[in-house]
Motif scaffolding. Structure first.
Motif, PDB file in Angstrom:
ATOM      1  N   THR A 167       0.826  -1.206   0.000  1.00  7.22           N
ATOM      2  CA  THR A 167       0.000   0.000   0.000  1.00  7.22           C
ATOM      3  C   THR A 167       0.859   1.255   0.000  1.00  7.22           C
ATOM      4  N   ALA A 168       0.502   2.194  -0.845  1.00  3.49           N
ATOM      5  CA  ALA A 168       1.201   3.486  -0.866  1.00  3.49           C
ATOM      6  C   ALA A 168       0.289   4.561  -0.310  1.00  3.49           C
ATOM      7  N   LEU A 169       0.834   5.395   0.554  1.00  2.00           N
ATOM      8  CA  LEU A 169       0.086   6.534   1.095  1.00  2.00           C
ATOM      9  C   LEU A 169       0.590   7.781   0.386  1.00  2.00           C
ATOM     10  N   ILE A 170      -0.312   8.487  -0.276  1.00  2.00           N
ATOM     11  CA  ILE A 170       0.134   9.709  -0.961  1.00  2.00           C
ATOM     12  C   ILE A 170      -0.797  10.874  -0.669  1.00  2.00           C
ATOM     13  N   PRO A 171      -0.242  12.091  -0.704  1.00  3.47           N
ATOM     14  CA  PRO A 171      -1.099  13.259  -0.554  1.00  3.47           C
ATOM     15  C   PRO A 171      -1.740  13.597  -1.902  1.00  3.47           C
ATOM     16  N   PRO A 172      -2.803  14.379  -1.893  1.00  6.81           N
ATOM     17  CA  PRO A 172      -3.456  14.711  -3.169  1.00  6.81           C
ATOM     18  C   PRO A 172      -2.678  15.809  -3.906  1.00  6.81           C
ATOM     19  N   ASP A 173      -1.418  15.576  -4.119  1.00 11.37           N
ATOM     20  CA  ASP A 173      -0.533  16.592  -4.673  1.00 11.37           C
ATOM     21  C   ASP A 173      -0.573  16.500  -6.204  1.00 11.37           C
ATOM     22  N   PRO A 174      -1.047  17.541  -6.888  1.00 14.04           N
ATOM     23  CA  PRO A 174      -1.187  17.461  -8.350  1.00 14.04           C
ATOM     24  C   PRO A 174       0.130  17.110  -9.048  1.00 14.04           C
ATOM     25  N   GLU A 175       1.235  17.492  -8.431  1.00 12.35           N
ATOM     26  CA  GLU A 175       2.531  17.222  -9.049  1.00 12.35           C
ATOM     27  C   GLU A 175       2.787  15.714  -9.195  1.00 12.35           C
ATOM     28  N   LEU A 176       2.211  14.941  -8.299  1.00 12.68           N
ATOM     29  CA  LEU A 176       2.400  13.491  -8.377  1.00 12.68           C
ATOM     30  C   LEU A 176       1.669  12.904  -9.584  1.00 12.68           C
ATOM     31  N   LYS A 177       0.575  13.540  -9.969  1.00 11.25           N
ATOM     32  CA  LYS A 177      -0.160  13.107 -11.175  1.00 11.25           C
ATOM     33  C   LYS A 177       0.579  13.580 -12.414  1.00 11.25           C
ATOM     34  N   GLU A 178       0.948  14.862 -12.388  1.00 10.96           N
ATOM     35  CA  GLU A 178       1.580  15.485 -13.558  1.00 10.96           C
ATOM     36  C   GLU A 178       2.872  14.775 -13.957  1.00 10.96           C
ATOM     37  N   THR A 179       3.590  14.292 -12.959  1.00 10.03           N
ATOM     38  CA  THR A 179       4.858  13.630 -13.270  1.00 10.03           C
ATOM     39  C   THR A 179       4.664  12.140 -13.557  1.00 10.03           C
ATOM     40  N   GLY A 180       3.440  11.689 -13.515  1.00  9.41           N
ATOM     41  CA  GLY A 180       3.168  10.282 -13.826  1.00  9.41           C
ATOM     42  C   GLY A 180       3.414   9.336 -12.655  1.00  9.41           C
ATOM     43  N   VAL A 181       3.678   9.902 -11.479  1.00  8.75           N
ATOM     44  CA  VAL A 181       4.009   9.055 -10.318  1.00  8.75           C
ATOM     45  C   VAL A 181       2.816   8.182  -9.917  1.00  8.75           C
ATOM     46  N   VAL A 182       1.639   8.795  -9.876  1.00 13.54           N
ATOM     47  CA  VAL A 182       0.454   8.046  -9.436  1.00 13.54           C
ATOM     48  C   VAL A 182       0.201   6.851 -10.360  1.00 13.54           C
ATOM     49  N   GLN A 183       0.320   7.104 -11.683  1.00 15.95           N
ATOM     50  CA  GLN A 183       0.101   6.024 -12.650  1.00 15.95           C
ATOM     51  C   GLN A 183       1.098   4.893 -12.427  1.00 15.95           C
ATOM     52  N   ILE A 184       2.336   5.252 -12.148  1.00  6.61           N
ATOM     53  CA  ILE A 184       3.357   4.213 -11.942  1.00  6.61           C
ATOM     54  C   ILE A 184       3.071   3.397 -10.687  1.00  6.61           C
ATOM     55  N   ILE A 185       2.635   4.087  -9.633  1.00  6.80           N
ATOM     56  CA  ILE A 185       2.287   3.359  -8.401  1.00  6.80           C
ATOM     57  C   ILE A 185       1.200   2.343  -8.708  1.00  6.80           C
ATOM     58  N   GLU A 186       0.197   2.807  -9.457  1.00  2.00           N
ATOM     59  CA  GLU A 186      -0.921   1.910  -9.771  1.00  2.00           C
ATOM     60  C   GLU A 186      -0.468   0.757 -10.659  1.00  2.00           C
ATOM     61  N   SER A 187       0.362   1.095 -11.638  1.00  3.28           N
ATOM     62  CA  SER A 187       0.769   0.017 -12.555  1.00  3.28           C
ATOM     63  C   SER A 187       1.782  -0.929 -11.910  1.00  3.28           C
ATOM     64  N   ALA A 188       2.333  -0.505 -10.749  1.00  6.10           N
ATOM     65  CA  ALA A 188       3.227  -1.416 -10.016  1.00  6.10           C
ATOM     66  C   ALA A 188       2.426  -2.429  -9.198  1.00  6.10           C
ATOM     67  N   GLY A 189       1.120  -2.364  -9.336  1.00  5.42           N
ATOM     68  CA  GLY A 189       0.267  -3.310  -8.617  1.00  5.42           C
ATOM     69  C   GLY A 189       0.092  -2.954  -7.155  1.00  5.42           C
ATOM     70  N   MET A 190       0.180  -1.658  -6.873  1.00  2.00           N
ATOM     71  CA  MET A 190       0.045  -1.232  -5.476  1.00  2.00           C
ATOM     72  C   MET A 190      -1.324  -0.612  -5.240  1.00  2.00           C
ATOM     73  N   LYS A 191      -1.723  -0.664  -3.983  1.00  2.00           N
ATOM     74  CA  LYS A 191      -2.965  -0.002  -3.590  1.00  2.00           C
ATOM     75  C   LYS A 191      -2.631   1.435  -3.197  1.00  2.00           C
TER      76      LYS A 191
END
Lengths: 532, 223
Positions: free
Chosen positions: B85-109
């Motif tokens: 499980t990954a805990l992340i803040p709702p920081d738009p920069e994490l979306k813009e840099t593709g971080v959120v997508q990578i977390i999801e595609s790594a098979g993480m919650k």
């Protein structure tokens, strides 16, 4: 000691001792004695501590380690001495306009939603803080209510009390709150107060007081701590620090997450932006600052610094001096309470500004520079007295050279008359102090005052008067000094030697010279060179 | 609410302080500031210094080439965290840099720190955030805490991974302060934490142990 007045100068009698035999005896003794209000006897504390080999070994090991680490990171900075001089100058400058900076701090902090409170003394500070705590649990309706418990002893071991429904206060390490005895006060008011710094947590569940400003449990060994955790937290006995820390992490995590109120000290408060700030390593301060809905910072008046630029200079000195680090793991700036959109941080933020004797010190030209102190604890680590006795012997919250100066200021000269004497005046405290406080001079000043204040007959003073009379008359001196030599050398012929107290237990006295020094001296200086 | 609940004590304290300092004149002399020998460091030098200092306190820094480099390094690191499980803040920069997508595609919650109950957030395996600046000479990251960038993701899990733009690195704290002020940012307006490596303690026999109440492992991805 002439002034055997009955007072209780030990302000923490019930938390006084540490968990080993020598000190436990001292504690027992103190607990009995404080009932009849006997003056703190730092001398007897020291005697007890010196007999405790385990304690001395622990203190020695820890202070050696701290000094070595400090020296290493200080050596990286080629202009350390200039930095100290600059910091001392900046501290003095800030103190010379202390009123102005405090008012600026109050104004700027208030503008950001931080409520500012002023407390003249410990009692007022405690009352203000307790009131904030009570109001906040009533308004938040957290379900938990303070239950006044008159039996303080029973609430002491509260961190392990699983069934507690009292409101939880998590506290990060703060010497100022130790000074005002905030924790026992709040516990009496029905709150569960949890110290979250590991060292503080250990001494809290052990029912002791911290023995060092930055390393509160320095006097305890890993085995002591393992036993303590087994006994108080029901953990399996382990000695490995990593395992001990994970036990503490687990026990405290629960408290962090449930805490209603967070209390911290402040290493500094930056006036220009109204920012209370603190340094820490364990992440406990971050948790105390993130989760509770109400946050209270307690600071002494001298902790205000005018600007960020000043502050950064102290931030270069403090971690290096305190823990031998270039910077601490976390540096927290409590800039404001949470906004409507924020999901963490306190809804209410309070700053309590405490005097408690500090403005009195400010008035004293010889002692005021003690207020430069940034509480790094470096003077403890190098002090030959502290290194042998540990912190508890001082019988008071601030040990070491800084404590020996602060005790007479905060507790009164009579109450702490022996503290300024717990020093060899070697001056290492001054040399190591990052803000160049002339601690050794201040100790001497205080000694002078203690002696001047004494009235009535004193055998010490009488002896010194006789001594002075003799020293003023060279012929008398040389005649009198000839008598013991004559008796020991010419009459008894070395068959009997005087036994010197204490020192003489382990050492033989010197051979008695055939000719007295004055005679030898006059022979030498008259130019006789018969010996050749 | 009034800021001063006890104005009498305030007045008495200020009077007493003024009494204390009345014979003190403000030291007007120039404060002698020790020479600071800082030549302007290049970005590469800053990255190197930051990484070296962070490593010296037990943290890890990785220098990556742009967002592409960031994304591939992140997927590699997160491969250890599959099904975690990954805990992340709702920081738009994490979306813009593709971080959120990578977390999801790594098979993480993915848990968002602003909408997850504390107890559950505390169980997360890794916290992933942005950092707002880096101070090279100590290996320190600067975290501002706003509604989009809460404190918890960087604090509760035992692992904290932060992404940090290389052009937000500063030589030292003085430099950082100067630049920040000159950009018109009010450094006192937002709660802020400077984090240097994993949380640590030496409270037991002065033995240094990394991983106290905060993260045990700190990874900074510089891109």
């Amino acid at each position: 000691m002439v002034q055997n007045q009955t007072r209780s100068a030990v302000r923490f009698p019930t938390r006084f001792a540490c968990g080993n035999d020598g000190i436990t005896n001292a504690r027992r003794k103190l607990q009995i004695e404080t009932k009849v209000n006997v003056k703190t006897d730092i001398k007897s504390n020291i005697r007890q501590a010196l007999l405790d080999d385990k304690l001395r070994a622990a203190v020695r090991k820890a202070t050696d380690h701290s000094v070595a680490q400090r020296d290493e990171v200080v050596a990286e900075l080629p202009n350390w001495e200039e930095m100290r001089a600059e910091a001392a100058q900046l501290r003095d400058r800030a103190l010379s306009e202390l009123d102005k900076h405090l008012v600026t701090l109050e104004e700027r902090a208030f503008a950001k939603g931080i409520q500012v409170h002023w407390a003249k003394d410990a009692e007022e500070a405690n009352r203000i803080i307790a009131e904030i705590c009570r109001d906040s649990v009533q308004t938040s309706g957290s379900g938990a209510t303070p239950t006044t418990d008159t039996d303080v002893g029973a609430t002491r071991a509260s961190p392990s009390d699983e069934t507690s429904s009292r409101p939880i206060i998590t506290k990060s390490k703060s010497m100022t709150t130790e000074e005002i005895e905030l924790t026992p006060y709040l516990e009496k008011q029905g709150f569960e107060v949890v110290e979250t710094d590991l060292g503080e947590y250990i001494v809290q569940i052990a029912g002791q007081m911290p023995s060092h400003i930055t390393a509160p449990a320095l006097h305890l060994s890993r085995a002591d701590i393992g036993k303590l955790f087994a006994e108080k937290l029901g953990a399996d006995f382990v000695e490995d620090p990593v395992e001990l820390i994970s036990i503490a992490r687990k026990a405290l995590r629960e408290k962090f997450l449930k805490a209603d109120i967070g209390i911290t000290g402040a290493n500094f408060a930056i006036a220009e932006t109204g920012t209370p700030m603190m340094v820490e390593n364990e992440g406990n301060g971050r948790l105390v600052g993130a989760i509770p809905k109400v946050q209270i910072h307690v600071m002494g008046i001298e902790k205000v610094v005018p600007t960020w630029d000043d502050f950064l200079r102290y931030l270069e000195l403090l971690p290096r001096s305190a823990t031998g680090q270039r910077i601490t793991g976390s540096v927290l700036f409590f800039n404001r309470p949470r906004n409507e959109d924020d999901r963490d941080g306190p809804e209410q933020q309070h700053l309590v500004i405490l005097d408690n004797g500090r403005s009195k010190a400010l008035e004293d030209p010889k002692l005021r520079s003690i207020l430069r102190c940034i509480r790094c604890g470096a003077c403890l680590n190098v002090c030959p007295v502290y290194r042998r006795t540990g912190g508890h012997a001082y019988g008071w919250v601030y040990p070491g050279p800084i404590g020996a100066v602060l005790a007479p200021i905060f507790l009164g000269l009579e109450e702490a008359a022996d503290h300024p004497f717990a020093s060899s005046l070697c001056g290492r405290c001054h040399e190591t102090c990052p803000v160049k406080i002339p601690l050794h001079h201040q100790l001497l000043t205080l000694r002078h005052r203690v002696v001047q204040q004494r009235t009535g007959f004193s055998s010490e003073r009488a002896a010194m008067n006789v001594w002075q009379g003799v020293m003023d008359r060279p012929e008398l001196y040389s005649t009198l000094s000839e008598i013991p030599r004559f008796l020991l050398h010419d009459v008894l012929r070395g068959h009997w030697k005087p036994k010197l107290p204490v020192w003489g237990k382990e050492h033989d006295g010197p051979e008695i010279a055939p000719v007295g020094f004055p005679q030898m001296f006059s022979r030498e200086s008259s130019g006789s060179e018969d010996d050749e | 609410m009034n800021s001063i609940n006890n104005s009498r004590s305030r007045d008495e304290m200020l009077t007493s302080i003024r009494q204390g300092i009345k014979d003190l004149r403000l030291d007007q002399s120039e404060v002698i500031t020790p020479e600071k020998n800082i030549h302007k460091l290049s970005v590469d030098e800053l990255v190197l210094k930051f990484s070296e200092m962070l490593a010296s306190v037990g943290g890890e820094a990785h220098s990556l080439a742009g967002e592409g480099g960031l994304q591939s390094a992140l997927s590699e690191i997160l491969s250890e965290f599959k099904d975690k499980t990954a805990l992340i803040p709702p920081d738009p920069e994490l979306k813009e840099t593709g971080v959120v997508q990578i977390i999801e595609s790594a098979g993480m919650k993915v848990l968002y720190s602003n909408e997850t109950p504390l107890e559950q957030a505390a169980e997360a395996d890794i916290g992933i955030t942005t950092a707002q600046a880096g101070i090279a000479d100590t290996g320190t990251m600067v975290l501002f805490h706003t509604s989009k960038r809460g404190r918890l993701a960087a604090l509760l899990p035992t692992v904290h991974l932060a992404i940090l733009k290389k052009d937000l690195l500063f030589a030292d704290k003085f430099n950082y302060l100067k630049e920040t002020v000159s950009q018109g940012i009010d450094i006192g307006a937002t709660p802020m934490t400077w984090v240097t490596g994993p949380s640590l303690t030496a409270d037991i026999e002065k033995v240094l142990v990394r991983g106290a109440h905060g993260p045990r492992r700190v990874i900074v991805l510089l891109y």
